[in-house]
Design an enzyme around this catalytic site. Structure first.
Site, PDB file in Angstrom:
ATOM      1  CG  LEU A   1      -1.741  -1.233   1.106  1.00 31.67           C
ATOM      2  CD1 LEU A   1      -2.700  -1.211   2.504  1.00 31.67           C
ATOM      3  CD2 LEU A   1      -2.955  -1.157   0.067  1.00 31.67           C
TER       4      LEU A   1
ATOM      5  CD  GLU B   1      10.447   3.231  -3.303  1.00 37.49           C
ATOM      6  OE1 GLU B   1      10.105   1.982  -3.387  1.00 37.49           O
ATOM      7  OE2 GLU B   1       9.821   4.093  -2.871  1.00 37.49           O
TER       8      GLU B   1
ATOM      9  CG  ASP C   1       3.894   2.734  -5.595  1.00 34.95           C
ATOM     10  OD1 ASP C   1       2.632   2.446  -6.381  1.00 34.95           O
ATOM     11  OD2 ASP C   1       4.587   1.843  -5.189  1.00 34.95           O
TER      12      ASP C   1
END
Length: 361
Positions: free
Chosen positions: A120, A155, A167
């Site tokens: 998530l 990231e 995301d």
């Protein structure tokens, strides 16, 4: 500022924070593993979010405290980036510093209700919240799209996950009342209504996973090799599955998933019925399981039980797979409390753990 969060920051650092920022997690209803192929996605924000508070440090070090992990990391700008949650925070700092912006040593407090390891986007929520806090503290002239881009860079560069941008874009730009249609090549986007008469439910499979330790980067590499063999910049540029017939296995299967998944998103974007949207989700899971090989036994069982439950219109894994959560599109007029509990009971009786993470009314 949140009183509870501020009080906790003061407990840890003996001073009040200067700024606070939040960012939501996300669930993806359609468009999995398409974002790093320049494809199309349909995520939405979830109610759970990450909060980051910043204040000036009294020494020459950054101090990062995770409320949820009860862990503190101290580092200076000369130190190598450590493993663990702090690498996402430090990655965001380094990404901004690379723009020639000086960031003073900070006290950094992180708390989150976004489940870790469930698919998530807990990492994206942390990155976006951190970058929003830095934007506020330093009066940075960066917009929400740039926030997402810096988060993705952090990231990929500092956490070792060669992620697409879905995301971070979802955490930075989506809301929980709409689907965010996103073209991940152009970043063109629009907010779309949920299919009429539907809502969604997210259930944790109880099978944790980490992208850096999974086959995620391998899948990306396979897609890039398939695109190279097909002579296209990315698999997004192939619409007809007949074009992949000469690809070797498993590249053919990987490409087939990406092509058919993009087509499912584009169909859903046009405004289909809730029943049809659910069918597209079911087909997506089958493709992720059979062609992309990112599902696992427990997830497949949970999704299959959901798909057979009256009132559930469709279900699929969400996130990168290898464990994590699944999402179900449900009839918003159906009373499903007992039915969903029966789903969990069957799943638990098979030896798995699992719980509801998001129950959107």
């Amino acid at each position: 500022m949140s009183t509870a969060t501020t009080f906790t920051f003061e407990q840890i650092f003996n001073t009040a924070p200067d700024v606070q920022a939040i960012a939501p997690g996300r669930v993806n209803l359609l468009g999995e593993h398409t974002d790093y192929n320049d494809g199309f996605v349909l995520p939405t924000a979830i109610p759970q979010h990450t909060t980051v508070c910043l204040g000036t440090s009294s020494d020459d070090q950054f101090h990062i405290y995770s409320h949820d992990l009860e862990e503190q990391v101290n580092f200076s700008s000369r130190d190598p980036i450590p493993q663990g949650f702090s690498r996402y925070v430090i990655g965001c700092i380094r990404a901004i510093e690379e723009q020639g912006i000086v960031i003073p040593p900070l006290n950094i407090f992180v708390t989150s209700s976004v489940p870790i390891g469930s698919g998530l986007s807990s990492s994206a929520a942390l990155e976006v919240a951190m970058l929003r806090a830095l934007r506020s503290l330093l009066n940075l002239k960066i917009d929400d799209v740039q926030i997402a881009q810096f988060g993705q860079y952090a990231e990929r560069t500092f956490a070792g996950v060669q992620c697409g941008i879905m995301d971070q874009m979802a955490s930075s730009l989506a809301d929980s009342e709409h689907l965010l249609f996103l073209d991940t090549r152009t970043l063109d986007r629009e907010l779309l209504p949920f299919p009429e008469g539907s809502t969604f439910l997210v259930i944790d499979s109880g099978i944790p996973r980490t992208l850096a330790g999974s086959g995620y980067n391998q899948r990306r590499s396979e897609c890039e090799e398939a695109a190279r063999l097909l002579g296209v910049p990315a698999l997004r540029d192939v619409q007809d599955v007949s074009a992949i017939a000469a690809l070797p296995s498993p590249l053919q299967e990987r490409a087939r998933h990406v092509i058919t998944e993009n087509n499912r998103v584009l169909e859903a974007r046009l405004g289909v019925s809730a029943q049809r949207f659910g069918q597209l989700m079911n087909a997506s899971h089958a493709s992720l399981r059979d062609d992309y090989d990112v599902s696992v036994e427990g997830l497949d069982m949970l999704v299959a039980i959901l798909q057979e439950t009256p009132g559930v219109l469709g279900a699929r894994l969400t996130g990168a797979g290898f464990g994590g959560a699944c999402v179900a599109l449900i009839d918003s007029n159906a009373e499903l409390k007992n039915a969903i509990q029966a789903v969990l009971d069957l799943y638990h009786n098979a030896g798995y753990t699992g719980k509801i993470l998001v129950d959107r009314p």
